[in-house]
Design a protein around this motif. Structure first.
Motif, mmCIF file in Angstrom:
data_model
loop_
_atom_site.group_PDB
_atom_site.id
_atom_site.type_symbol
_atom_site.label_atom_id
_atom_site.label_comp_id
_atom_site.label_asym_id
_atom_site.label_seq_id
_atom_site.Cartn_x
_atom_site.Cartn_y
_atom_site.Cartn_z
ATOM 1 N N MET A 110 47.218 -1.619 11.357
ATOM 2 C CA MET A 110 47.358 -0.502 10.462
ATOM 3 C C MET A 110 46.506 0.678 10.904
ATOM 4 O O MET A 110 46.900 1.804 10.757
ATOM 5 C CB MET A 110 46.995 -0.918 9.046
ATOM 6 N N TYR A 111 45.326 0.431 11.404
ATOM 7 C CA TYR A 111 44.495 1.555 11.830
ATOM 8 C C TYR A 111 44.198 1.434 13.327
ATOM 9 O O TYR A 111 44.246 0.355 13.891
ATOM 10 C CB TYR A 111 43.194 1.635 11.025
ATOM 11 N N SER A 112 43.893 2.588 13.932
ATOM 12 C CA SER A 112 43.512 2.571 15.345
ATOM 13 C C SER A 112 42.015 2.422 15.504
ATOM 14 O O SER A 112 41.540 1.762 16.413
ATOM 15 C CB SER A 112 43.971 3.842 16.049
ATOM 16 N N HIS A 113 41.267 3.069 14.586
ATOM 17 C CA HIS A 113 39.810 2.985 14.659
ATOM 18 C C HIS A 113 39.184 3.399 13.334
ATOM 19 O O HIS A 113 39.810 4.053 12.508
ATOM 20 C CB HIS A 113 39.272 3.872 15.785
ATOM 21 N N VAL A 114 37.955 2.997 13.175
ATOM 22 C CA VAL A 114 37.108 3.419 12.056
ATOM 23 C C VAL A 114 35.816 3.912 12.681
ATOM 24 O O VAL A 114 35.244 3.232 13.538
ATOM 25 C CB VAL A 114 36.806 2.241 11.092
ATOM 26 N N GLY A 173 41.678 -3.170 17.091
ATOM 27 C CA GLY A 173 41.228 -1.821 16.768
ATOM 28 C C GLY A 173 39.827 -1.564 17.282
ATOM 29 O O GLY A 173 39.208 -2.421 17.911
#
Length: 127
Positions: A1-5, A46
């Motif tokens: 769902m996300y590439s990075h935080v 991720g």
């Protein structure tokens, strides 16, 4: 769902030590610094990163925000929590344990990192 935080932190070396310890408990490698002094943790699912705020202001946590990290089993959640407490983390929420609700049964532990960000480790339990 996300590439990075990416999280803003107050002390990049203190935060790296905290996340190196807690991520080791979950089976991840230590973070690496880039040429700009940011710290990155690269995984197959991720990227997690730490940085001093680029605007020069003091880093602050997001009120109401939580970042959750997947754990393989209950023991790794416990090890993550203990490593966090031993490396500048602060207890928050209820003690580590089983939570049940409409999304299922999980074993979860919460901490505040050295910059005040609320994080958790979570293991989805089989019925």
């Amino acid at each position: 769902m996300y590439s990075h935080v990416m999280l803003g932190v107050k002390d990049i070396h203190q935060s790296k030590a905290f996340y190196d310890a807690t991520f080791a408990a979950l089976g991840y490698e230590s973070g690496v610094f880039d040429e700009k002094g940011r710290c990155f943790y690269f995984t197959r699912s991720g990227v997690f990163a730490l940085t001093l705020p680029i605007d020069g202001e003091v880093a602050s946590h997001g009120n109401g925000s939580t970042i959750g990290f997947s754990a393989k089993n209950v023991a790794s959640v416990e090890a993550w929590h203990q490593a966090g407490l031993e490396n500048g983390g602060v207890k928050c929420e209820a003690p580590p344990g089983v939570r049940e609700g409409s999304v299922g049964k999980m074993y979860i532990a919460y901490l505040r990192d050295p910059a005040g960000n609320k994080i958790c480790a979570l293991n989805w339990m089989q019925e």
